[in-house]
Enzyme design. Structure first.
Site, PDB file in Angstrom:
ATOM      1  N   SER A   1     -51.086 -17.569 -38.689  1.00 27.38           N
ATOM      2  CA  SER A   1     -52.239 -17.061 -38.797  1.00 27.38           C
ATOM      3  C   SER A   1     -52.548 -16.603 -40.266  1.00 27.38           C
ATOM      4  O   SER A   1     -51.333 -16.207 -41.010  1.00 27.38           O
ATOM      5  CB  SER A   1     -52.593 -15.854 -37.812  1.00 27.38           C
ATOM      6  OG  SER A   1     -53.970 -15.287 -38.255  1.00 27.38           O
TER       7      SER A   1
ATOM      8  N   TYR B   1     -51.933  -7.939 -34.577  1.00 22.93           N
ATOM      9  CA  TYR B   1     -51.752  -9.344 -34.449  1.00 22.93           C
ATOM     10  C   TYR B   1     -51.020  -9.815 -35.567  1.00 22.93           C
ATOM     11  O   TYR B   1     -50.216 -10.620 -35.701  1.00 22.93           O
ATOM     12  CB  TYR B   1     -52.903  -9.881 -34.093  1.00 22.93           C
ATOM     13  CG  TYR B   1     -52.987 -11.329 -34.160  1.00 22.93           C
ATOM     14  CD1 TYR B   1     -52.547 -11.953 -32.862  1.00 22.93           C
ATOM     15  CD2 TYR B   1     -53.418 -12.089 -35.089  1.00 22.93           C
ATOM     16  CE1 TYR B   1     -52.561 -13.180 -32.857  1.00 22.93           C
ATOM     17  CE2 TYR B   1     -53.409 -13.675 -35.026  1.00 22.93           C
ATOM     18  CZ  TYR B   1     -52.962 -14.111 -33.617  1.00 22.93           C
ATOM     19  OH  TYR B   1     -53.175 -15.295 -33.535  1.00 22.93           O
TER      20      TYR B   1
END
Length: 231
Positions: free
Chosen positions: A139, A152
């Site tokens: 990500s 995250y």
């Protein structure tokens, strides 16, 4: 036919990759927690004439991980492992001062610990393959500091580092951490439900993954959007 295992394979990017590989003749083992949705995706992939094994379960369960790799063995081996299963840790995302520690532990358990556990199960058949490959889904939050994405992003950064070290330790494999960019997925909607912006469909980045498999560049971290632009 080559064989791939895809976690989080029932919807979103996992489903898109499964269908993209099935269209090329890959046999598939798909894992996900929701059995009914997973079965639907398996049927879609089977329509391409390929063999598909749906293995419902939670990737944090060691028994489930063993079952995924065993299913690949019954199909003839394992050539590609896609570690796509992921959780946010907080839904919607929150600042670090309010981030639940239990949620961070869950994100690390799913996104990092379970991913490593699956790699450990998969290494023997991957080493035996002429084109053994591991793809972990990264990500932008793993490399950039975005407000509310700290938990995250930290988990994905840890996953990136595991992939980088794995590539050094297993020079016979290709190990790619791939950042797919923003996509219209349930995960992103849960992260920022009020964002309201249009995001590309997961299918839009599948050509980038297929390009990696075709060209087999050196192990490393890649951005799917960059691969599409340079194609």
């Amino acid at each position: 036919m080559p064989v791939a295992v895809i976690t989080g394979g029932s919807k979103g990017l996992g489903r898109a990759l499964a269908l993209g590989l099935a269209a090329r003749g890959w046999d598939l083992v798909l894992g996900a927690r929701t059995a009914a949705v997973l079965a639907g995706t398996a049927r879609e992939a089977e329509a391409y004439g390929t063999r598909v094994v749906a293995v419902p379960g939670d990737v944090t369960d060691a028994g489930h991980r063993t079952e995924l790799i065993a299913a690949a063995g019954r199909l003839g081996g394992l050539d590609l492992l896609v570690s796509n299963a992921s959780v946010l840790g907080a839904e919607p995302l929150v600042r670090l001062d309010a981030h639940p520690l239990a949620g961070l532990r869950a994100a690390l358990e799913v996104n990092v610990v379970a991913a490593l556990g699956l790699v450990q199960e998969a290494l023997p058949p991957l080493r035996a393959s002429a084109a053994g490959t591991v793809i972990v889904i990264s990500s932008e939050a793993a490399a950039e500091a975005y407000e509310t994405w700290g938990g995250y992003g930290a988990a994905k950064a840890a996953l990136d580092q595991l992939a980088a070290v794995l590539a050094v330790e297993e020079p016979g494999l290709r190990v790619w951490a791939v950042d797919p960019g923003d996509m219209d997925t349930d995960l992103h909607t849960a992260a920022v439900p009020a964002e309201g912006e249009h995001r590309p469909a997961p299918e839009s980045v599948v050509p980038a993954f297929l390009r990696l498999l075709d060209e087999r560049p050196v192990s490393g971290r890649y951005g799917a959007r960059s691969l599409l632009v340079s194609a």
